[in-house]
Design a protein around this motif. Structure first.
Motif, PDB file in Angstrom:
ATOM      1  N   ASN A 164       0.914  -1.129   0.000  1.00  0.00           N
ATOM      2  CA  ASN A 164       0.000   0.000   0.000  1.00  0.00           C
ATOM      3  C   ASN A 164       0.954   1.178   0.000  1.00  0.00           C
ATOM      4  O   ASN A 164       1.390   1.612   1.050  1.00  0.00           O
ATOM      5  CB  ASN A 164      -0.868  -0.056   1.264  1.00  0.00           C
ATOM      6  N   TYR A 165       1.360   1.647  -1.145  1.00  0.00           N
ATOM      7  CA  TYR A 165       2.620   2.349  -1.334  1.00  0.00           C
ATOM      8  C   TYR A 165       2.893   3.387  -0.259  1.00  0.00           C
ATOM      9  O   TYR A 165       3.974   3.468   0.280  1.00  0.00           O
ATOM     10  CB  TYR A 165       2.711   2.995  -2.715  1.00  0.00           C
ATOM     11  N   ALA A 166       1.888   4.160   0.062  1.00  0.00           N
ATOM     12  CA  ALA A 166       2.133   5.220   1.035  1.00  0.00           C
ATOM     13  C   ALA A 166       2.048   4.730   2.468  1.00  0.00           C
ATOM     14  O   ALA A 166       2.288   5.480   3.387  1.00  0.00           O
ATOM     15  CB  ALA A 166       1.129   6.351   0.823  1.00  0.00           C
ATOM     16  N   GLN A 167       1.693   3.466   2.650  1.00  0.00           N
ATOM     17  CA  GLN A 167       1.419   3.009   4.004  1.00  0.00           C
ATOM     18  C   GLN A 167       2.009   1.634   4.270  1.00  0.00           C
ATOM     19  O   GLN A 167       1.357   0.790   4.858  1.00  0.00           O
ATOM     20  CB  GLN A 167      -0.092   2.973   4.257  1.00  0.00           C
ATOM     21  N   GLY A 168       3.214   1.405   3.848  1.00  0.00           N
ATOM     22  CA  GLY A 168       3.844   0.126   4.159  1.00  0.00           C
ATOM     23  C   GLY A 168       3.186  -1.018   3.419  1.00  0.00           C
ATOM     24  O   GLY A 168       2.904  -0.922   2.239  1.00  0.00           O
TER      25      GLY A 168
END
Lengths: 114, 110
Positions: free
Chosen positions: B93-97
């Motif tokens: 979840n690219y922006a969230q790890g």
């Protein structure tokens, strides 16, 4: 090997209580994360940080605050704990973010809110 | 398969048997990671597979990735009692790890 240490390992508090969960990583990783793990929900991201002083909101942030005081230390704060926050909490770190980065997890803190 | 609203899957097998677990994911990705969580421990990465690899092996582990069907599998050959754990697939979840699936509980009996 990456080392992530969480404390305490177990914590019991009462509804409305104030709880701080601690996490320290010794790998010089930029990113740190707090997840909670619940049966039927798997691992869910609460907050994460990409450096000292930085804080980003995850998927389930309500009722939680977090603070990254140094590159090594990341804290999760429950200021008015509720029974719904009874869970197993994991801290993790990674060198960067994105799909190819490995997350290194601590052993977890089991929190019970009575 | 694990993911979405499905319950945690559970498999019970005897030592020496092979086991395969599946994972289907909702959003497009070119990388899937597999993690293992033993009792009382945090998850630990087992294997990372990229879309251009299709299949990846590491010891007794074999992972596959099919981006057209948005699915991945992890196989363990010749299971041991020490393979007893919960296995998760994870995508970015690219922006969230990473976002983790619900997991497959594998119990290996001697």
């Amino acid at each position: 090997e990456a080392a992530v240490t969480q404390s305490p390992r177990n914590k019991v508090t009462v509804t409305g209580g104030n709880v701080t969960l601690s996490c320290r990583q010794t790998n010089s990783h930029n990113y740190m994360y707090w997840y909670r793990q619940d049966t039927g929900h798997g691992l869910r991201l609460i907050h994460y940080s990409y450096g000292a002083g930085n804080l980003q909101i995850g998927d389930v942030p309500d009722g939680y605050k977090a603070t990254r005081t140094t590159q090594e230390d990341f804290f999760l704060l429950l200021e008015l704990a509720s029974p719904s926050q009874t869970s197993l909490y994991f801290c993790a770190s990674s060198a960067s973010t994105g799909r190819q980065n490995t997350l290194y997890f601590g052993a977890g803190t089991r929190l019970s809110v009575l | 398969s694990q993911w979405g609203e499905e319950n945690l899957q559970a498999l019970s097998i005897q030592e020496g048997e092979d086991v395969t677990m599946n994972c289907s994911y909702k959003t497009y990705t070119t990388v899937v990671q597999w993690y293992r969580q033993k009792s009382g421990k945090g998850p630990a990465q087992l294997i990372l597979i990229r879309s251009n690899e299709r299949e990846k092996r590491s010891g007794r582990l074999r992972a596959t990735l099919d981006t057209s069907s948005q699915s991945s599998s992890l196989s363990i050959t010749g299971t041991l009692a020490t393979d007893t754990a919960v296995y998760f697939c994870a995508t970015d979840n690219y922006a969230q790890g990473l976002t983790f699936g619900l997991g497959t509980r594998v119990s290996v009996f001697p």
